[in-house]
Design a protein around this motif. Sequence first.
Motif, PDB file in Angstrom:
ATOM      1  N   LYS A  68      11.576  -3.597  -1.524  1.00  0.00           N
ATOM      2  CA  LYS A  68      11.670  -2.152  -1.360  1.00  0.00           C
ATOM      3  C   LYS A  68      10.321  -1.457  -1.176  1.00  0.00           C
ATOM      4  N   PRO A  69       9.513  -1.938  -0.244  1.00  0.00           N
ATOM      5  CA  PRO A  69       8.233  -1.259  -0.030  1.00  0.00           C
ATOM      6  C   PRO A  69       8.470   0.166   0.483  1.00  0.00           C
ATOM      7  N   GLY A  70       7.602   1.087   0.090  1.00  0.00           N
ATOM      8  CA  GLY A  70       7.781   2.491   0.461  1.00  0.00           C
ATOM      9  C   GLY A  70       7.423   2.750   1.921  1.00  0.00           C
ATOM     10  N   LEU A  71       7.910   3.892   2.413  1.00  0.00           N
ATOM     11  CA  LEU A  71       7.617   4.277   3.792  1.00  0.00           C
ATOM     12  C   LEU A  71       6.114   4.446   4.006  1.00  0.00           C
ATOM     13  N   LYS A  86       1.357  -1.151  -2.925  1.00  0.00           N
ATOM     14  CA  LYS A  86       0.780   0.174  -2.705  1.00  0.00           C
ATOM     15  C   LYS A  86      -0.416  -0.007  -1.770  1.00  0.00           C
ATOM     16  N   SER A  87      -0.825   1.073  -1.164  1.00  0.00           N
ATOM     17  CA  SER A  87      -1.908   0.959  -0.182  1.00  0.00           C
ATOM     18  C   SER A  87      -2.709   2.249  -0.135  1.00  0.00           C
ATOM     19  N   MET A  88      -3.825   2.190   0.535  1.00  0.00           N
ATOM     20  CA  MET A  88      -4.667   3.367   0.690  1.00  0.00           C
ATOM     21  C   MET A  88      -5.470   3.210   1.979  1.00  0.00           C
ATOM     22  N   ILE A  89      -5.648   4.308   2.670  1.00  0.00           N
ATOM     23  CA  ILE A  89      -6.521   4.283   3.849  1.00  0.00           C
ATOM     24  C   ILE A  89      -7.738   5.137   3.523  1.00  0.00           C
ATOM     25  N   LEU A  90      -8.913   4.523   3.560  1.00  0.00           N
ATOM     26  CA  LEU A  90     -10.151   5.264   3.292  1.00  0.00           C
ATOM     27  C   LEU A  90     -10.861   5.520   4.611  1.00  0.00           C
TER      28      LEU A  90
END
Length: 725
Positions: free
Chosen positions: A575-578, A714-718
């Motif tokens: 169930k990874p998020g959009l 979870k992820s992040m774009i820097l």
Amino acid sequence: MKIMILYIAAVFSFASLQANAKQSADSVIISTESPGGWMIRTNASVYQIILTKEGRVQQAYFGPKAQLAFHQKKINAADEIPVRGAFPTKTPLLEVVFADNVRDAELTFVNAEVLQIEGRQTLKITQKDKYYPLEIASFIRVLPEFDILEKWVAVKNTGKKNNIKIENLQSASISLPPDRYDLTHMAGAWGHEFQLRNTTLTEGVKTLQARDFKSFDNPNWFMVRPADETADVSGAAWFGTLQYSGNWRIDFDKAFNGRLQITGGINFWDTDWTLKPGTAFETPRFIVGYTRSGSEGAAQNLTAYIRKMVLPAPWRDKPKPVLYNSWYATTFNVNEEQQLALAEIAKEIGVELFVIDDGWFKGRNDDHAALGDWTVDRKKFPNGLQPMIKKINDMGMDFGIWVEPEMVNPNSDLYRAHPDWVFHFPNRTRHEGRHQLMLNLGREDVYRYLLKSLSTLLSENNIKFIKWDHNRTLSEPGWPDAPVNEQREVRIRYIANLYRLIDTLRTRFPDVQFEDCSSGGGRIDLGMLSRMDQAWTSDNTDPVDRLFIQYGYLSAFPANTMVSWVTHEDWHALKPGLDYKFDVAMSGVLGIGYDITKWTEEEKKLAKTKIAKYKDIRNLVQFGTLHRLISPFENNRSALQYIAGDQSSAVIFCYNMAEYLNGSTTQSQKAGILKLRGLDPGAFYNIPELNNVVYRGDFLMNVGIAWPVKGAYKSMILQIQKTKQ
Ligand code: DGJ
């Protein structure tokens, strides 16, 4: 690959050699006297060829410039064109049979010249058989800024009477200095393409190959490194690929003395070619490079070369549009109203190109029928396609369409009319894959039919994008109507006509963008990428699987070709998020494949924000230099950094996978450090996503910052930007 019909070679004497090899200060190819031969220089490497007194053309060295002097003294040369003949100690590049059944070849030097081919210095050395009318020219085209050589050969039957049978003709052979070597290659399967694998090369031959026109399990790419040089960012690496989409092979032949011979080209398994008097055959190009900057240097050099030299010129430097593709939303059940409903929302969230996938053509309600009949299904689109396209254009989007030209369903008008147009053998089963057979595109009538059908489709409708699919592997490659001595040429003729078909369509419709697809990444290679602007990487759009697939893909191919969609797929029920799905897809060419008519306002809002952000960072992703900071193959997270050529800005994609990997240790569970690469060490960089903190480049590269993402999947774009302190 070109099959050359006309080929005129003046035969010069040995003495003309020096005069022919034009030299100037900026020459990358220079002729040498002691020993006689040529030195080919790129930024980091030297490739040395020597000419022996007996007239043998030999490769003496290929590697770092610094070691050249040493190797010159200890020449351990290998033939530039190893043939089947004399002692069978090497993997042969050339295997021929002459009219009197002599199967050995014996070559001797004829002449050499430095040509300009497509604006680059190219060394052409011609050799001939000592007795029979066979000439072979070997080409080395030099791309010094990428540390890459393109190598290929052309053989000619210079006789007037007899055929020469080619049983094997590879594009190139290179020989690496004695050492212990590790090979990195790719493995995979449908849905799991581009998986990186490492293996030590022990004595014997390791072969990577395709025999069924598919490269799922084995994309044609390799990297070889000395066993004790393992750092990502430094150390020797030889890398290469073949510019060919049919059956291919690359052999790694390791001798007991430590030498490694790498030979690559068309796979002549169950294939041969009759060289008629006066005709020639030219192989596809084998691309080979050398770097001192480790696996990262190999990936950066090769992908920069593909981006700047290989991709079709019209789209090479243009940002690829954000696309919507309706396949996952509607599969085969397409109609005008429903596609327009999808298009309305696509437009609202920022999509620039709307693509209808499979199901639009006559009788195509599932995968059992209609391939081959490339006219619109009037039951689904009573007004044809153009009125719908017009509405989509009026919304401000371009329109694209799916085709699978090389295939036919037995249940189709085309097959009913021409059952002999498919690959088949008499008395043998016509095996179906996905209920379809493969057209024999080696045939001129098949070529003409496809050119006409596709030209009609493109000229009657305002189509700006073609997704070119290819969904089955080759079986029973028979062509009973062909002359007996051409029957095993069919695979080579097929690929020649496939290239001709795409090239002709591109010339006729220069505004149309092309996407390469083969049930996902089943046929991605430089042959296709020199004709297709981008590639559908995998049918697997699960974001976690995609981290592996995309990391592998980016070892060989540039990010502006890597199409990645956001869809509802969740192969591991995680169930990874959009949000996460977008962040994964945004590291390539972004697409959306959801049924977006079902999206909530909140989901649309998120998509809109993400697409806007993608447009903001798109130039960095598509044209920046990639540093693959953290590999998902070795960690429970992954990071990719794209940096501008002037080091002024970069974007970093940070992804968590599982919180902890199975068997993880206390050490590996600690919060990681993220170290960036390729920055200006003395400059200051601002990171808005981390409270606008400012760091010096050397700090970010050598000390690093705490891994910024918390939580599984979870992820992040820097984004970082050069700033004043
Ligand atoms: C296989 C492709 O990979 C999919 O994206 C889709 O186009 C289907 N074929 C359609 O049949």
